[in-house]
Design a protein around this motif. Structure first.
Motif, PDB file in Angstrom:
ATOM      1  N   SER A  76      -3.663  -1.926   1.936  1.00  0.00           N
ATOM      2  CA  SER A  76      -3.460  -3.338   1.606  1.00  0.00           C
ATOM      3  C   SER A  76      -2.091  -3.814   2.078  1.00  0.00           C
ATOM      4  O   SER A  76      -1.058  -3.244   1.710  1.00  0.00           O
ATOM      5  CB  SER A  76      -3.582  -3.553   0.099  1.00  0.00           C
TER       6      SER A  76
ATOM      7  N   PRO B  18       0.533  -7.373   2.612  1.00  0.00           N
ATOM      8  CA  PRO B  18       0.727  -8.766   2.182  1.00  0.00           C
ATOM      9  C   PRO B  18       0.154  -9.756   3.191  1.00  0.00           C
ATOM     10  O   PRO B  18      -0.452 -10.759   2.832  1.00  0.00           O
ATOM     11  CB  PRO B  18       2.249  -8.903   2.095  1.00  0.00           C
ATOM     12  N   HIS B  19       0.379  -9.472   4.479  1.00  0.00           N
ATOM     13  CA  HIS B  19      -0.160 -10.292   5.573  1.00  0.00           C
ATOM     14  C   HIS B  19       0.017  -9.510   6.859  1.00  0.00           C
ATOM     15  O   HIS B  19       0.601  -8.413   6.872  1.00  0.00           O
ATOM     16  CB  HIS B  19       0.531 -11.658   5.660  1.00  0.00           C
TER      17      HIS B  19
ATOM     18  N   ASP C  92      -5.846  -7.753   4.480  1.00  0.00           N
ATOM     19  CA  ASP C  92      -4.783  -8.754   4.656  1.00  0.00           C
ATOM     20  C   ASP C  92      -4.880  -9.724   3.485  1.00  0.00           C
ATOM     21  O   ASP C  92      -5.828 -10.498   3.385  1.00  0.00           O
ATOM     22  CB  ASP C  92      -4.992  -9.471   5.991  1.00  0.00           C
ATOM     23  N   ALA C  93      -3.866  -9.696   2.594  1.00  0.00           N
ATOM     24  CA  ALA C  93      -3.921 -10.525   1.386  1.00  0.00           C
ATOM     25  C   ALA C  93      -3.708 -12.003   1.674  1.00  0.00           C
ATOM     26  O   ALA C  93      -4.057 -12.853   0.847  1.00  0.00           O
ATOM     27  CB  ALA C  93      -2.894 -10.041   0.365  1.00  0.00           C
TER      28      ALA C  93
ATOM     29  N   ASN D   3      -5.025 -12.272  -4.903  1.00  0.00           N
ATOM     30  CA  ASN D   3      -5.941 -11.877  -3.833  1.00  0.00           C
ATOM     31  C   ASN D   3      -5.737 -10.418  -3.452  1.00  0.00           C
ATOM     32  O   ASN D   3      -6.700  -9.678  -3.222  1.00  0.00           O
ATOM     33  CB  ASN D   3      -5.740 -12.775  -2.613  1.00  0.00           C
ATOM     34  N   GLN D   4      -4.475  -9.985  -3.397  1.00  0.00           N
ATOM     35  CA  GLN D   4      -4.212  -8.584  -3.081  1.00  0.00           C
ATOM     36  C   GLN D   4      -4.858  -7.662  -4.120  1.00  0.00           C
ATOM     37  O   GLN D   4      -5.496  -6.663  -3.775  1.00  0.00           O
ATOM     38  CB  GLN D   4      -2.706  -8.307  -2.999  1.00  0.00           C
TER      39      GLN D   4
ATOM     40  N   GLN E 286      -8.733  -7.722  -3.749  1.00  0.00           N
ATOM     41  CA  GLN E 286      -9.148  -7.016  -2.538  1.00  0.00           C
ATOM     42  C   GLN E 286      -9.124  -5.500  -2.751  1.00  0.00           C
ATOM     43  O   GLN E 286     -10.044  -4.784  -2.343  1.00  0.00           O
ATOM     44  CB  GLN E 286      -8.231  -7.378  -1.368  1.00  0.00           C
TER      45      GLN E 286
ATOM     46  N   ILE F 215      -0.510   0.787  -0.530  1.00  0.00           N
ATOM     47  CA  ILE F 215      -0.202  -0.614  -0.836  1.00  0.00           C
ATOM     48  C   ILE F 215       1.163  -1.011  -0.278  1.00  0.00           C
ATOM     49  O   ILE F 215       2.181  -0.418  -0.636  1.00  0.00           O
ATOM     50  CB  ILE F 215      -0.212  -0.877  -2.356  1.00  0.00           C
TER      51      ILE F 215
ATOM     52  N   ILE G 248       3.011  -7.022  -2.534  1.00  0.00           N
ATOM     53  CA  ILE G 248       3.491  -8.405  -2.561  1.00  0.00           C
ATOM     54  C   ILE G 248       4.561  -8.561  -3.641  1.00  0.00           C
ATOM     55  O   ILE G 248       5.529  -9.310  -3.469  1.00  0.00           O
ATOM     56  CB  ILE G 248       2.313  -9.377  -2.817  1.00  0.00           C
TER      57      ILE G 248
END
Length: 352
Positions: free
Chosen positions: A59, A61-62, A90-91, A99-100, A103, A117, A120
């Motif tokens: 996972s 953050p982007h 991609d959160a 969202n993270q 997911q 991870i 975020i």
């Protein structure tokens, strides 16, 4: 903290004969932190291959900038090398904590046996980590840091050290007693944990030197925002010697200084490396940049996840050792330890 057993070192050496490329990134000198909180140098030696094609959830953050693209590259390449499956999430950005979390929960519900991870939030994932612990799903904390003590392993960059090294470069160049030099310092958006760490490290390093911060400006790491902040400082202070800060700051500074006819007179130092900073060092528009091996941090995280799944010995809390490169020695940098290849696009799935 237990060191890696000798058979693992031997296995890595034997592997070189049949697949030399596999050991290109290890053994790697790292800082290893024990349960007592004390750090010491150690050599990290990765596994030759996973015992089976484990399903691992990753996972981020982007995936919108070069840092996370390099992270994606390192993690997915190591998953391929070890022979495991990886699902990359991609959160959507640093405001998307909920969202993270959802997911990751969905990925585990779909059969993932371990989770890596890039957090975020330092504190916002603690409940999720506890939930995964109850389900016996190993969690590797990669890059940003999670506060929870229930994380099983950590492979982290060290923003404070990065800020410190950039500051130390200037302090060594301009020691106490020499002519004072003034720095425009732009560490990033106010309130972000990594920005505060950049800031504390940089300020610690320049204490008792001839380096003075003329002004500190906080702001989003968009190039337009950083350019505007640099313009503001240069307008208010006519005697700036250096612009120092994020990689985006450094890239923006090159353009601003060129437009003002200040290239060479005002020098540029970056706290971390991006493709733009790398090119700036190569063409001498940027004087120096700290380097953290982002790609290798990701590779280690995958190896840690596999070791946890296979109940093998591991270094549980590690960070590769960075250094400062200048426009004089940037040609010696192994770019594949820091940057994704030119033209690389995010990979969201490894294995069938």
């Amino acid at each position: 903290m237990k060191m890696l057993p000798k058979p693992l070192v031997l296995a890595a050496a034997l592997l070189c004969g049949s697949a030399a490329h596999a050991a290109d990134w290890f053994p790697l000198q790292v800082n290893s932190t024990g349960a007592d909180g004390k750090s010491a140098p150690a050599n990290y030696v990765a596994l030759a291959k996973a015992a089976q094609p484990w399903d691992i959830c990753v996972s981020f953050p982007h995936l919108k900038d070069s840092f996370w693209l390099a992270a994606n590259y390192g993690i997915t390449e190591e998953a391929k090398r070890l022979g495991v499956r990886a699902a990359v999430l991609d959160a959507g950005g640093f405001t998307q904590l909920a969202n993270q979390i959802s997911q990751i929960e969905n990925c585990v519900a779909g059969g993932a046996k371990a989770v890596i991870i890039g957090a975020i939030s330092q504190d916002g994932l603690n409940n999720l980590v506890a939930e995964l612990k109850r389900k016996n799903i190993p969690v590797v904390d990669a890059y940003n840091g999670i506060a929870s003590k229930e994380v099983d392993a950590r492979s982290l960059t060290a923003p404070r050290d990065e800020g410190w090294r950039a500051g130390r470069y200037l302090a060594e160049k301009h020691p106490k007693g020499g002519k004072a030099v003034k720095v425009a310092w732009l560490p990033g958006p106010a309130g972000a944990g990594w920005v505060e760490l950049f800031n504390s490290g940089f300020r610690e390093a320049i204490k008792d030197s001839a380096v003075e911060i003329a002004e500190t400006k906080y702001g989003d790491t968009g190039k337009e925002v950083q350019a505007r902040l640099i313009e503001d400082i240069l307008q208010a202070h006519k005697d700036i010697d250096y612009v120092a800060g994020t990689a985006v700051t450094a890239e923006a500074a090159v353009t601003v200084l060129r437009a003002r006819g200040l290239t060479g007179k005002v020098k540029v130092v970056s706290v971390y490396m991006t493709p733009g900073v790398y090119q700036g060092l190569r063409n001498k528009s940027i004087e120096a940049s700290n380097m953290a091996p982002v790609v290798l941090v990701g590779r280690i995280a995958v190896d840690q996840a596999v070791r946890l799944l296979e109940k093998k010995e591991l270094l549980r809390d590690v960070g590769p050792i960075g250094r400062v490169y200048t426009d004089a020695d940037i040609g010696t940098l192994k770019t594949d330890t820091v940057l994704a290849p030119t033209g690389f696009r995010p990979v969201f799935k490894v294995g069938s």
